[in-house]
Design an enzyme around this catalytic site. Structure first.
Site, PDB file in Angstrom:
ATOM      1  N   ASN A   7       0.838  -1.197   0.000  1.00 10.82           N
ATOM      2  CA  ASN A   7       0.000   0.000   0.000  1.00 10.82           C
ATOM      3  C   ASN A   7       0.874   1.249   0.000  1.00 10.82           C
ATOM      4  OD1 ASN A   7       0.593  -0.737   2.712  1.00 10.82           O
ATOM      5  ND2 ASN A   7      -1.162   0.384   3.511  1.00 10.82           N
TER       6      ASN A   7
ATOM      7  N   ALA B 114      -1.055  12.063   1.221  1.00 14.69           N
ATOM      8  CA  ALA B 114      -1.564  13.122   2.092  1.00 14.69           C
ATOM      9  C   ALA B 114      -2.999  13.472   1.718  1.00 14.69           C
ATOM     10  CB  ALA B 114      -0.665  14.347   1.995  1.00 14.69           C
TER      11      ALA B 114
ATOM     12  N   TYR C   9      -5.855  11.716   1.272  1.00 16.33           N
ATOM     13  CA  TYR C   9      -6.149  10.330   1.658  1.00 16.33           C
ATOM     14  C   TYR C   9      -6.766   9.444   0.576  1.00 16.33           C
ATOM     15  CZ  TYR C   9      -5.232  11.631   6.571  1.00 16.33           C
ATOM     16  OH  TYR C   9      -4.659  12.053   7.742  1.00 16.33           O
TER      17      TYR C   9
ATOM     18  N   GLU D 259      -3.073  -4.796  -2.936  1.00 13.83           N
ATOM     19  CA  GLU D 259      -3.560  -5.732  -3.955  1.00 13.83           C
ATOM     20  C   GLU D 259      -3.595  -5.061  -5.319  1.00 13.83           C
ATOM     21  OE1 GLU D 259      -4.858  -4.962  -1.067  1.00 13.83           O
ATOM     22  OE2 GLU D 259      -6.001  -6.591  -0.170  1.00 13.83           O
TER      23      GLU D 259
ATOM     24  N   CYS E  28     -10.053  -5.287   0.806  1.00 15.98           N
ATOM     25  CA  CYS E  28     -11.185  -4.353   0.858  1.00 15.98           C
ATOM     26  C   CYS E  28     -12.111  -4.636  -0.335  1.00 15.98           C
ATOM     27  CB  CYS E  28     -10.696  -2.915   0.844  1.00 15.98           C
ATOM     28  SG  CYS E  28     -10.206  -2.314  -0.783  1.00 15.98           S
TER      29      CYS E  28
ATOM     30  N   CYS F 282     -10.736  -3.842  -3.808  1.00 14.93           N
ATOM     31  CA  CYS F 282      -9.712  -4.788  -4.276  1.00 14.93           C
ATOM     32  C   CYS F 282     -10.341  -6.121  -4.676  1.00 14.93           C
ATOM     33  CB  CYS F 282      -8.639  -4.977  -3.213  1.00 14.93           C
ATOM     34  SG  CYS F 282      -7.562  -3.532  -3.117  1.00 14.93           S
TER      35      CYS F 282
HETATM   36  N1  THU Z   1      -5.271  -1.582   2.611  1.00 16.10           N
HETATM   37  C1  THU Z   1      -4.721  -2.365   1.625  1.00 16.10           C
HETATM   38  O1  THU Z   1      -3.634  -2.089   1.123  1.00 16.10           O
HETATM   39  N2  THU Z   1      -5.427  -3.463   1.233  1.00 16.10           N
HETATM   40  C2  THU Z   1      -6.621  -3.840   1.774  1.00 16.10           C
HETATM   41  O2  THU Z   1      -7.253  -4.737   1.251  1.00 16.10           O
HETATM   42  C3  THU Z   1      -7.113  -3.189   2.996  1.00 16.10           C
HETATM   43  C4  THU Z   1      -6.563  -1.832   3.220  1.00 16.10           C
HETATM   44  C5  THU Z   1      -4.529  -0.388   3.028  1.00 16.10           C
HETATM   45  C6  THU Z   1      -5.160   0.899   2.571  1.00 16.10           C
HETATM   46  C7  THU Z   1      -4.615   1.868   3.597  1.00 16.10           C
HETATM   47  O3  THU Z   1      -3.333   2.309   3.162  1.00 16.10           O
HETATM   48  C8  THU Z   1      -4.438   1.037   4.831  1.00 16.10           C
HETATM   49  O4  THU Z   1      -4.473  -0.315   4.424  1.00 16.10           O
HETATM   50  C9  THU Z   1      -5.513   1.272   5.876  1.00 16.10           C
HETATM   51  O5  THU Z   1      -6.770   1.168   5.345  1.00 16.10           O
END
Ligand code: THU
Length: 151
Positions: free
Chosen positions: A50, A54, A56, A63, A98, A101
């Protein structure tokens, strides 16, 4: 539901790549580091982490980064995905992809795509994409070949 067999060397390669990717994550805002790895149709592994921002909403999930790496390398579909996050400890649920993804995976994987979870120390549950995203909308709805039938 039966999860298609994933060889132990492939599983280990995904685990190692995703764990390394998690260490490289740029997550100064959430401090929630995630790594992901995708096994493509040629047996190659592609990793991503990930990358927050800034502003957001501009942040990128691990993923999505791993799938982009697969596409860049010429991969056309995913055989398996493994996600490594900090979940799985102290009653915190395992880090599962999430919603956005899950849909991104659907572009490159069919309903039986195995989605594995892990953290730096342990492996977690394994799901199929259809368990995570039932009754999904995919390329076939638009007359495109399903991921597993792409050349
Ligand atoms: N995040 C991911 O990289 N993949 C996911 O499936 C869940 C969330 C990241 C996004 C953000 O940078 C951090 O986790 C918190 O949500």
């Amino acid at each position: 539901m039966l999860i298609p067999e994933l060889s132990e060397p492939n599983r280990q390669a995904l685990l190692q790549a995703a764990r390394h990717a998690q260490q490289m994550a740029y997550a100064p805002y959430s401090h929630y580091q995630v790594g992901a790895a995708v096994l493509d149709e040629q047996g190659r592994t592609h990793a991503g982490c990930n990358v927050e921002n800034a502003a957001y909403p501009e942040g990128l999930c691990a993923e999505a980064a791993a799938l982009a790496a697969m596409v860049l390398a010429g991969g056309t579909h995913a055989q398996a995905v493994l996600v490594v996050g900090s979940g799985g400890n102290n009653n915190i649920g395992w880090t599962t992809p999430c919603g956005g993804c899950r849909q991104k995976m659907r572009e490159f994987g069919g309903p039986d795509l195995p989605v594995l979870t892990a953290n730096q120390d342990h492996t977690g549950p394994c799901y199929t994409l259809s368990q995570l995203l039932p009754e999904s909308f995919g390329p076939d709805h638009l007359g495109q070949p399903a991921p597993m039938h792409r050349a």
